[in-house]
Design an enzyme around this catalytic site. Structure first.
Site: not given
Length: 592
Positions: A460, A478, A501, A396, A393, A425
């Site tokens: 998370n 977004w 995201w 990342w 993790e 969007w």
């Protein structure tokens, strides 16, 4: 100083700040020379704060992104690496004068800090003092949408760091520079004032910083100052790993296997750097004014209220000792259960050291090396499943910085696959505000947003759920959510935030838009089965019992809802179908 880069080569903002958006939206889109425009008509992006025209031009076109992908435009990291390579001999042969300077940025620690260590070694070998600096830049905070709570944490950390360095007779000088364009000149001016011919800093991978440091490496030599920019933010620096085809990995799993394999064959990358050596005792007298300069207050554009300051300071103690203590407590008490419990927000099963990784009070290298020391093997992918799961993790963070370095246009408002910006969007401000406030009518989503607004932090799993909800249930751009996170997170880190995201909105690497649409109610049932997380953050539902907590109005529990809590603002199945259709229309195909 050399002239600035042409306007068209300046990076666009990842997201804007709160400002007079309508005025910015009226600015004309300039077309540079070439066969196609470098920038698109981005009036919506400007109006809703995604593109900040105070600092950046409009959103770039997909065609310009293709130039980066086709190696027709040098990546910012290539500009810096080229500058370092071409000046290496001259910098190495620069004579040390009266001091050596280390420039702190996102590395606010004394332990395991490569550039600080090298600066200390250079100063010690030449019998001169080490001087440390940090520049507070209100415009950088604004341009990068750094949250007020993160600025407060940085300044409090600087207080602790100043004391730690002072115990070694090392001064930390902190100054506010109002105009971001004046930072390089001011740093060189300070070096000249102190008689320092050597300046050290650790490399950052955002576009603005890479371009700035590339110029500074060359400009410094014109002033007789050798500027060394060290790769320290990542455990494995961008560019060290390549896929079977020789390119940059774009999918995490094979990248992670290569990352771990690289560390197994290059174990020195997990060796930790010692803290700096003490300065000569005379430094206290020679630079006594530097020891007495206080840490400045937060800039006006990033100030907290008295209530916020008290709340956040009680939750988030600053400093590297706090970071290491928090890490040790996690490894001793909770890491064994990490694999099984990490996705449950109410379980308190994670390390919660992201704030320290973002501020640099804890290095990723220290985090991984320390975790490995608790395992039964030196293999990063072996032994205890909780430990190697946690290491994966942390990895990342490296991965997303590698992606940022190779595809720099993601730092310029573009998706990893630029054609994903063709998706239509929506900019429904009422729905966006409901999402921000945690009043969507979906309890798990609302609990997560309220946690963010209260703590400056979100679990998370919850980050993934709320991001998917905004982008796919509401079809709101977004990038508005990405911006809101950065405006409120104490652990806001561009690469990790953008990567997260991109994952949830299916706009990043490995997008999977037709499969990765989270059902917010199922997410709630799976990861908060007893509703403990929901009841903590949504007190209006405290009287709702059993499974009704996940969807009270559709499960016969509406009469127990208090405080005007709203009904669900959308029907997920309908929203899912609408999102699938919108993605297909935007991409012109049925696959990613």
């Amino acid at each position: 100083m050399p002239s600035k880069a042409p306007k068209e080569d300046k990076p666009t903002a990842v997201f804007g700040t709160k400002r007079k958006a309508a005025e910015a939206a009226d600015k004309p889109v300039k077309k540079p020379k070439g066969d196609f425009p470098a920038f698109k008509d981005s009036r919506d992006e400007e109006r809703y704060g995604i593109v900040d025209r105070e600092f950046y031009p409009p959103e770039m076109t997909n065609a310009r992104c293709a130039q980066y992908n086709n190696n027709e435009i040098p990546r910012p990291i290539e500009l810096l690496d080229k500058a370092l390579k071409e000046t290496a001999s001259e910098r190495e042969h620069t004579e040390v004068h009266n001091a050596v300077v280390h420039w702190f940025k996102c590395d606010l620690r004394t332990k395991d800090n490569k550039a600080l260590h090298l600066a200390s070694e250079k100063a010690k070998a030449n019998g001169v003092p080490l001087i440390c600096i940090y520049i507070v830049s209100p415009q950088d905070f604004q341009a990068h949408v750094t949250s007020a709570v993160r600025v407060d944490f940085i300044l409090r950390t600087l207080e602790v760091l100043k004391e730690t360095l002072a115990s070694l007779d090392i001064p930390l000088y902190v100054e506010t520079v109002e105009k971001r364009k004046n930072i390089p000149a001011r740093i060189f001016e300070l070096c000249e004032k102190w008689g320092a011919s050597h300046l050290f800093a650790n490399k950052e991978y955002e576009v603005d910083e890479l371009r700035r440091e590339a110029r500074m490496v060359r400009e410094g030599l014109q002033k007789g100052i050798a500027f060394f920019v060290e790769p320290d933010t990542c455990v494995v620096a961008p560019g060290e790993l390549s896929s079977g085809s020789g390119g940059q990995y774009a999918v995490y799993s094979p990248w992670c296997r290569a990352w771990m394999s690289y560390l197994h064959t290059h174990p020195h990358h997990l060796s930790l750097y010692p803290p700096p050596a003490s300065n000569p005792p005379s430094t206290r007298e020679d630079h006594k004014n530097l020891f007495s300069v206080p840490i400045p207050e937060a800039p006006a554009n990033k100030s907290l209220s008295d209530e916020e300051r008290k709340r956040f300071r009680s939750m988030w103690p600053p400093g590297e000792e706090e970071a290491n203590e928090r890490l040790a407590k996690f490894l001793k008490e909770r890491v064994k259960a990490y694999k099984d419990k990490r996705n449950f927000p109410a379980a308190n099963a994670t390390a919660v050291v992201s704030v320290h990784l973002a501020a640099g009070t804890l290095s990723a290298r220290t985090a991984i090396a320390t975790a490995r020391s608790y395992n039964s093997t030196d293999k990063l992918d072996g032994g205890d499943t909780g430990i190697h799961g946690w290491i994966a993790e942390v990895a990342w963070r490296d991965f997303y910085k590698h992606v940022l370095a190779h595809w720099p246009f993601i730092c310029m408002n573009k998706s990893y696959k630029p054609e994903y910006t063709n998706i239509k969007w929506e900019y429904d401000t009422e729905r966006f505000e409901a999402w921000c406030q945690g009043r969507t009518g979906f309890p798990f989503i609302d609990a997560a947003m309220r946690q963010l607004n209260h703590m400056g932090y979100m679990h998370n799993r919850a980050r993934m759920a709320v991001a998917s909800f905004l982008a796919k249930d509401l079809l709101i751009d977004w990038r508005m959510g990405e911006r809101y996170f950065m405006e409120h997170l104490i652990d806001g880190d561009f690469a990790s935030n953008n990567g997260g995201w991109g994952f949830s909105a299916s706009s990043g690497v490995d997008p999977q838009p037709y499969f990765r649409i989270f059902n917010p109610t199922l997410q709630s049932e799976r990861f908060d089965p007893d509703g403990e997380y929901i009841r903590k953050w949504v007190p209006e539902l405290k009287d709702v019992k059993g499974k009704g907590i996940h969807d009270p109005f559709n499960r016969g529990e509406g009469r127990k809802v208090k405080g005007g809590y709203p009904k669900p603002m959308v029907v997920h199945k309908e929203s899912r179908d609408r999102a699938l259709q919108r993605y297909k229309e935007g991409l012109g195909r049925d696959t990613a």
